[in-house]
Design a protein around this motif. Structure first.
Motif, short mmCIF file in Angstrom:
data_model
loop_
_atom_site.label_atom_id
_atom_site.label_comp_id
_atom_site.label_asym_id
_atom_site.label_seq_id
_atom_site.Cartn_x
_atom_site.Cartn_y
_atom_site.Cartn_z
N GLN A 298 12.01 3.97 -10.50
CA GLN A 298 11.67 4.82 -9.50
C GLN A 298 12.80 5.01 -8.53
OE1 GLN A 298 7.78 4.23 -7.72
NE2 GLN A 298 7.18 2.78 -9.43
N GLN A 299 13.06 6.33 -8.48
CA GLN A 299 14.25 6.83 -7.68
C GLN A 299 13.96 7.91 -6.75
OE1 GLN A 299 18.10 6.40 -7.86
NE2 GLN A 299 18.22 7.98 -6.38
N CYS A 300 14.13 7.96 -5.52
CA CYS A 300 14.00 9.08 -4.74
C CYS A 300 15.23 9.68 -4.47
CB CYS A 300 13.46 8.65 -3.39
SG CYS A 300 12.96 9.95 -2.21
N ILE A 301 15.39 10.82 -4.78
CA ILE A 301 16.41 11.84 -4.42
C ILE A 301 16.64 12.31 -3.24
CG2 ILE A 301 17.11 12.35 -6.87
CD1 ILE A 301 16.00 15.21 -6.08
N ASN B 159 5.30 11.54 -5.18
CA ASN B 159 5.60 11.32 -3.63
C ASN B 159 6.23 10.06 -3.32
OD1 ASN B 159 4.69 13.73 -2.92
ND2 ASN B 159 2.74 13.16 -2.32
N CYS B 160 7.24 10.01 -2.51
CA CYS B 160 8.06 8.90 -2.07
C CYS B 160 7.18 8.14 -1.25
CB CYS B 160 9.36 9.19 -1.64
SG CYS B 160 10.29 7.65 -1.13
N PRO B 161 6.99 6.78 -1.53
CA PRO B 161 6.25 5.85 -0.36
C PRO B 161 6.88 5.60 1.06
CG PRO B 161 6.92 4.63 -2.11
CD PRO B 161 7.37 5.84 -2.36
N LEU B 162 8.45 5.98 0.85
CA LEU B 162 9.21 5.66 1.94
C LEU B 162 9.38 6.87 2.95
CD1 LEU B 162 11.91 3.43 0.23
CD2 LEU B 162 9.92 2.60 1.45
N CYS B 163 9.76 7.98 2.20
CA CYS B 163 10.21 9.10 2.97
C CYS B 163 9.14 10.30 3.09
CB CYS B 163 11.59 9.78 2.72
SG CYS B 163 11.43 10.38 1.09
N LEU C 10 10.35 11.68 -5.41
CA LEU C 10 10.39 10.40 -6.34
C LEU C 10 10.46 10.63 -7.81
CD1 LEU C 10 10.50 7.45 -5.87
CD2 LEU C 10 8.22 7.32 -6.17
N HIS C 11 11.56 10.41 -8.42
CA HIS C 11 11.64 10.42 -10.01
C HIS C 11 11.10 8.99 -10.64
CE1 HIS C 11 14.12 14.33 -10.08
NE2 HIS C 11 13.81 14.27 -9.06
N VAL C 12 10.22 9.21 -11.42
CA VAL C 12 9.76 8.05 -12.24
C VAL C 12 10.02 8.12 -13.52
CG1 VAL C 12 7.85 6.70 -12.49
CG2 VAL C 12 7.72 7.67 -10.42
N ILE C 13 10.95 7.21 -13.88
CA ILE C 13 11.46 7.33 -15.36
C ILE C 13 10.89 5.90 -16.06
CG2 ILE C 13 13.65 7.38 -16.62
CD1 ILE C 13 14.83 8.41 -14.05
N GLY C 14 10.28 6.33 -17.35
CA GLY C 14 9.73 5.08 -18.13
C GLY C 14 8.38 4.93 -17.78
N ASP C 15 7.80 3.95 -18.48
CA ASP C 15 6.37 3.57 -18.39
C ASP C 15 6.58 2.39 -17.69
OD1 ASP C 15 5.10 5.66 -19.77
OD2 ASP C 15 5.82 4.92 -21.69
N GLU C 16 5.26 2.06 -16.84
CA GLU C 16 5.24 0.83 -16.05
C GLU C 16 5.15 -0.48 -17.11
OE1 GLU C 16 2.49 1.36 -13.20
OE2 GLU C 16 2.57 -0.61 -12.27
N GLY C 17 5.87 -1.54 -16.73
CA GLY C 17 6.12 -2.68 -17.58
C GLY C 17 6.97 -2.72 -18.65
N THR C 18 7.84 -1.48 -18.68
CA THR C 18 8.96 -1.35 -19.79
C THR C 18 10.19 -1.02 -18.70
OG1 THR C 18 8.29 0.90 -20.41
CG2 THR C 18 7.48 -0.89 -21.58
#
Ligand SMILES: [Zn+2]
Length: 160
Positions: free
Chosen positions: A27-30, A6-10, A15-23
């Motif tokens: 995060q991209q909302c379409i 879920n996108c925190p803005l809209c 919300l597409h989350v790509i990759g692991d946190e810290g690397t």
């Protein structure tokens, strides 16, 4: 790893989350078109990358979930999608909209106006003079997907 959240803005589930946190996670909302990455963790006051952004980009940015979010720019061989300020005819305030500009060939006799910085000239450019303006990122994305189909297989999901 790629998950949809879920996108925190809209607040849409887009919300597409790509990759692991810290690397270098992205995060991209379409739906709303906003994006963030690990380099935008923090606030406008303390984030160093934010301070290097153009003024216009800074003015469009939002803070949410301990990160700074900025509108996406997508660049593909046949066109580009980007945030742009448009004057509102009613209240004369500037509003952020989404622009789409097609890649066009530059006429040979006009190429001298487009030096590429390496002694040559660009043969193609994004036609921002004839940009199409969209209120919603989603519709701009749809336009881009249509063009992608017309231009053969391409990786529209690749966001920069
Ligand atoms: Zn969103």
């Amino acid at each position: 790893m790629k998950i949809i959240s879920n996108c925190p803005l809209c607040e849409e589930h887009s919300l597409h989350v790509i990759g692991d946190e810290g690397t270098m996670q992205t995060q991209q909302c379409i739906n709303c078109g906003y994006a963030t990455s690990d380099k935008f963790v923090g606030t406008r006051e303390d984030n160093e990358v934010y301070k290097t952004l153009p003024e216009e980009m800074q003015s469009w940015s939002k803070e949410e979930n301990g990160r700074i979010w900025i509108p996406s720019m997508i660049t593909l061989p046949f066109g580009t999608l980007y945030p742009v300020n448009i004057d509102n005819m009613v209240n004369h305030k500037k509003e952020m909209k989404w622009g789409f500009a097609e890649m066009v060939d530059i006429l040979e006799e006009e190429q001298e106006n487009y030096p590429d910085g390496n002694g040559g000239y660009f043969k193609q450019r994004y036609d921002t003079d004839n940009q199409k303006i969209f209120d919603e990122f989603l519709y701009a994305m749809a336009e881009m997907n249509e063009r992608a189909k017309a231009n053969g297989p391409s990786e529209v999901s690749r966001i920069e």
